[in-house]
Design a protein around this motif. Structure first.
Motif, mmCIF file in Angstrom:
data_model
loop_
_atom_site.group_PDB
_atom_site.id
_atom_site.type_symbol
_atom_site.label_atom_id
_atom_site.label_comp_id
_atom_site.label_asym_id
_atom_site.label_seq_id
_atom_site.Cartn_x
_atom_site.Cartn_y
_atom_site.Cartn_z
ATOM 1 N N SER A 263 0.806 -1.218 0.000
ATOM 2 C CA SER A 263 0.000 0.000 0.000
ATOM 3 C C SER A 263 0.845 1.277 0.000
ATOM 4 C CB SER A 263 -0.989 -0.015 1.163
ATOM 5 O OG SER A 263 -0.332 -0.407 2.326
ATOM 6 N N ASP A 518 -5.190 -0.650 -0.279
ATOM 7 C CA ASP A 518 -5.214 0.077 -1.545
ATOM 8 C C ASP A 518 -4.412 -0.630 -2.612
ATOM 9 O OD1 ASP A 518 -6.876 2.149 -0.667
ATOM 10 O OD2 ASP A 518 -5.214 2.966 0.486
ATOM 11 N N ILE A 520 -4.845 -2.938 -6.115
ATOM 12 C CA ILE A 520 -5.802 -3.317 -7.160
ATOM 13 C C ILE A 520 -5.334 -4.638 -7.763
ATOM 14 C CG2 ILE A 520 -7.015 -2.510 -9.221
ATOM 15 C CD1 ILE A 520 -6.160 0.237 -8.732
ATOM 16 N N THR A 529 -2.209 1.238 -5.544
ATOM 17 C CA THR A 529 -2.673 2.535 -6.050
ATOM 18 C C THR A 529 -1.620 3.607 -5.759
ATOM 19 O OG1 THR A 529 -3.862 2.886 -3.997
ATOM 20 C CG2 THR A 529 -5.125 2.014 -5.829
ATOM 21 N N GLU A 533 -0.071 6.353 -8.273
ATOM 22 C CA GLU A 533 -0.167 7.789 -7.961
ATOM 23 C C GLU A 533 1.214 8.449 -7.909
ATOM 24 O OE1 GLU A 533 -2.439 7.702 -4.371
ATOM 25 O OE2 GLU A 533 -4.254 7.066 -5.428
ATOM 26 N N VAL A 547 -6.292 7.024 -7.262
ATOM 27 C CA VAL A 547 -6.515 5.891 -8.143
ATOM 28 C C VAL A 547 -7.300 4.808 -7.394
ATOM 29 C CG1 VAL A 547 -5.317 4.029 -9.386
ATOM 30 C CG2 VAL A 547 -4.448 6.380 -9.499
ATOM 31 N N VAL A 548 -8.299 4.256 -8.072
ATOM 32 C CA VAL A 548 -9.084 3.166 -7.468
ATOM 33 C C VAL A 548 -9.295 2.060 -8.499
ATOM 34 C CG1 VAL A 548 -10.330 4.727 -5.895
ATOM 35 C CG2 VAL A 548 -11.313 4.195 -8.133
ATOM 36 N N ILE A 559 -8.113 0.012 -13.889
ATOM 37 C CA ILE A 559 -7.579 1.134 -13.114
ATOM 38 C C ILE A 559 -8.315 2.420 -13.496
ATOM 39 C CG2 ILE A 559 -5.500 2.501 -12.644
ATOM 40 C CD1 ILE A 559 -3.879 -0.073 -13.253
ATOM 41 N N ALA A 561 -8.569 6.519 -12.599
ATOM 42 C CA ALA A 561 -7.847 7.599 -11.916
ATOM 43 C C ALA A 561 -8.666 8.885 -11.889
ATOM 44 C CB ALA A 561 -6.517 7.852 -12.617
ATOM 45 N N CYS A 594 -3.813 3.146 -17.053
ATOM 46 C CA CYS A 594 -5.157 3.522 -16.617
ATOM 47 C C CYS A 594 -6.170 3.185 -17.698
ATOM 48 C CB CYS A 594 -5.237 5.022 -16.374
ATOM 49 S SG CYS A 594 -4.458 5.525 -14.861
ATOM 50 N N ARG A 613 -11.099 7.257 -0.262
ATOM 51 C CA ARG A 613 -11.091 6.395 -1.445
ATOM 52 C C ARG A 613 -12.343 5.554 -1.586
ATOM 53 N NH1 ARG A 613 -6.214 6.030 -3.527
ATOM 54 N NH2 ARG A 613 -4.764 7.272 -2.323
ATOM 55 N N ARG A 617 -14.280 4.874 -4.924
ATOM 56 C CA ARG A 617 -14.511 3.531 -5.467
ATOM 57 C C ARG A 617 -15.983 3.351 -5.813
ATOM 58 N NH1 ARG A 617 -11.925 0.383 -0.900
ATOM 59 N NH2 ARG A 617 -10.006 1.553 -1.038
#
Ligand code: WT7
Length: 648
Positions: A263, A518, A520, A529, A533, A547-548, A559, A561, A594, A613, A617
């Protein structure tokens, strides 16, 4: 209630774990006498060169040690000890992208690994404990290189060939690698692609520790050559002796590093040990895939990921089976490629990712019916949750409703499977990882260790140490503790938290609900993420990004953003997206691109400045916002962002 699929009775008869009774017998034995349980398997499976003192040393928890002071060698486990009975059996069946096939027997594997070990040792002075980075395509030489490292006690660190020069350099520098092994390139979809140039770029800045780059020829494309550091494998290998005595390794000597995302922005070098890792690789190989004599096992992963380490190389070879290695992609020249390979090589177990299943399903629903897939007994999935429609197609069309599907849940850090059906025993609920494997104590709990009630989401923890667990984060023991042993406690003692949420049902079945941190999961590959970032921050025009993950039809997650520009309205989303993706490709690699971006005036933040976040999301997924937004610095921003995303 979803339908339950019972194991095929014919198959169960001869399975290594033939019933749930047999499963519970093993699991209860482990719960009653944990160390005795592991001792019996360590004694049975490992060719000890000197006995161990203690099964499990917990004195420096969470830095657990297994089979202390025992001596062994992994390349002996995978090669030498099989030679008396399996010299002429195929160890590897290699199929190239363009259909070229090579069979490599255990005797040939032995010769080639010994030569490569001598090459590393004699020409580059690689010694026990030195780090060797592999940046390799899916060719047999990659396997030889891995085993050659284990033979001489060097620690390999494989960097997936899709990572960029910058990502490769970071990993080389973090591990202070002495040698890099690569290839000119390889073939994908009928065309050559290059790797050596990426290594060249990586070493242009940094990479000071690297003394030699060993280059294997695969596609014969022209490459740049630097006489002071580049060495040709093909020119040097013949002169090496085919006898290289293996190094006597300690159970707890580090065996390999594999970098994965967490993370924070910096990838972690997950450090595995020797005895515990190879023991569980072999045991899970035998149980979860129900290995039998003359099996031909195919795992479609890349050796750059843990799945490739454990289930293309170390699991199959320590178990003495035949492993298939494939250079290409299952959709080239058409969506029948994988099924054709199963027919051609008479494959008995097929292990792949839900992303590939979804893609193959979409591209050729009836394609499997054109091939003879009757040799298949077990089908496996790994890396991400599989959705019920993909599961059903895999079961009915690929497996002809006769094969068990093992939905294997595990991680880079666990070394091997943790939760999975056993093909001859477990009544399967589709898209459910079911039960912990015998010897693994996996619990869905709250932070204080109380069991999460049935049907509710809790933390997926492994509450007892296990042999193949991560031992450390390379060079960062503090991060090791905070990453894995700070979230949950049981009986007041920190326990291993996977980073995943999970749910247990009324029958005790475990379903993984996805990451709680965090991270993905794109096509079964983990990306932080924060890592993305950190790259986006370098785009001049961007002030803030968040970013999620967003559900994606094929990739599982894509992804997404959220971008706040320094000067609003100055650029179009398409311009910004291509700018971001250019940089992501350079700094991480194509897997981090992305899929979608939204340019927003601001992101939702708490008054203390923390980005919310969860709200982002939900918006990306198009979900109703149920979170409390009153604590936000500017609650109106939520509707503003929702509107932008809806209209995009
Ligand atoms: C993460 C680990 C395990 C080798 C490949 C990925 C997710 C893994 C499953 C599964 C649902 C799964 C988890 C886990 N995951 N297997 N069967 N069902 N989710 O290794 O890159 O270390 O990623 O993949 O979120 O934490 P990895």
């Amino acid at each position: 209630m979803s339908k339950i699929y019972y194991p095929n009775a014919e198959f169960s008869k001869d399975a290594s774990i033939p019933s749930m009774e047999a499963y519970w017998k093993l699991q209860n034995r482990a719960l009653e006498d944990y160390e005795g349980y592991w001792k019996s398997f360590a004694d049975e499976k490992i060719d000890w060169l000197a006995p161990y003192d203690e099964v499990l040393d917990e004195s420096d928890a969470p830095f657990y040690k297994w089979f202390t002071n025992g001596k062994l060698n992994v390349s002996n486990q995978c090669i030498d000890r099989h030679l008396a009975t399996k010299a002429n059996q195929d160890a590897i069946v290699f199929e190239g992208d363009r259909g070229d096939v090579e069979h490599i027997t255990y005797a040939q594997l032995s010769t080639r690994v010994n030569k490569m070990a001598n090459l590393l040792k004699n020409e580059f002075n690689v010694k026990k404990g030195d780090r060797v980075v592999l940046y390799m395509p899916m060719i047999p030489e990659a396997t030889y290189a891995m085993l050659a490292c284990t033979r001489i006690g060097a620690i390999h660190s494989i960097v997936f060939g899709g990572f960029s020069a910058d990502a490769l350099r970071d990993r080389i520098d973090d591990a202070k690698a002495k040698v890099v092994i690569t290839a000119d390139g390889a073939f994908r979809k009928g065309k050559p692609y290059m790797l050596k140039n990426v290594v060249d770029d990586a070493l242009k800045e940094g990479g000071e520790s690297v003394e030699a780059v060993l280059v294997v020829k695969r596609n014969n494309e022209p490459i740049e050559w630097n006489d002071s550091i580049d060495y040709s494998y093909n020119d040097m290998i013949d002169a090496q002796s085919d006898e290289c005595p293996f190094e006597i390794m300690d159970s707890e000597d580090p065996m390999f590093l594999l970098y994965t995302s967490g993370s924070t922005g910096k990838p972690k070098g997950v450090q595995h040990s020797t005895a515990g890792y190879i023991l569980w690789a072999q045991m899970t190989m035998e149980w979860v895939f129900d290995l039998r004599d003359n099996d031909v096992f195919w795992c479609t992963a890349d050796i750059g990921w843990i799945t490739g380490h454990t289930y293309i190389v170390y699991g199959p070879l320590s178990a003495g089976t035949t492993t298939v290695m494939f250079e290409g992609v299952p959709t080239y020249p058409d969506a029948g490629r994988a099924w054709k390979m199963i027919e051609d090589h008479k494959i008995t177990q097929f292990y792949t990712a839900p992303t590939a299943i979804r893609l193959l399903h979409k591209m050729g629903e009836d394609e499997p019916n054109k091939y003879d897939l009757t040799t298949l007994r077990v089908l496996g999935t790994v890396g991400e949750p599989i959705d019920p429609p993909a599961w059903k197609w895999y079961y009915e069309v690929v497996g002809n409703s006769k094969c068990a599907i093992v939905d294997t849940y595990w991680q880079t850090e666990t070394g091997g499977h943790m939760i999975s059906p056993l093909p001859g025993a477990t009544p399967i609920k589709p898209a459910c990882a079911t039960f912990a494997l015998p010897g693994i104590v996996a619990e869905v709990i709250e932070e204080d260790g109380t069991p999460t009630p049935v049907g509710e989401k809790g933390f997926m923890c492994i509450t007892k140490p296990w042999p193949s667990m991560i031992r450390n984060i390379w060079g960062d023991p503090e991060r090791f503790k905070t990453s894995y042993f700070s979230e949950c406690k049981k009986d007041g003692k920190p326990v291993y938290f996977t980073g995943d949420g999970a749910m247990i049902d009324e029958d005790g079945y475990i379903t993984i609900t996805g990451r709680t941190d965090d991270v993905i999961n794109v096509s079964g590959h983990r990306i932080g993420t924060a890592e993305i970032e950190a790259v986006i921050k370098h785009v001049d025009t961007i002030a803030v990004s968040a970013v999620v993950g967003k559900p994606h039809e094929i990739k599982g997650e894509g992804i997404f953003a959220y971008i706040v520009l320094k000067e609003e309205g100055s650029y179009s989303p398409d311009e910004i997206k291509s700018e971001i993706n250019k940089l992501l490709k350079k700094e991480i690699g194509a897997i981090a691109l992305c899929d979608e971006i939204a340019i927003v005036p601001d992101v939702p933040k708490t008054r203390s400045g923390k980005i919310m976040r969860r709200i982002l999301r939900s918006i990306a997924k198009g979900e109703e916002i149920t979170q409390d937004t009153s604590t936000l610095e500017d609650p109106t921003i939520v509707q503003t962002i929702e509107k932008i995303v809806k209209e995009a």
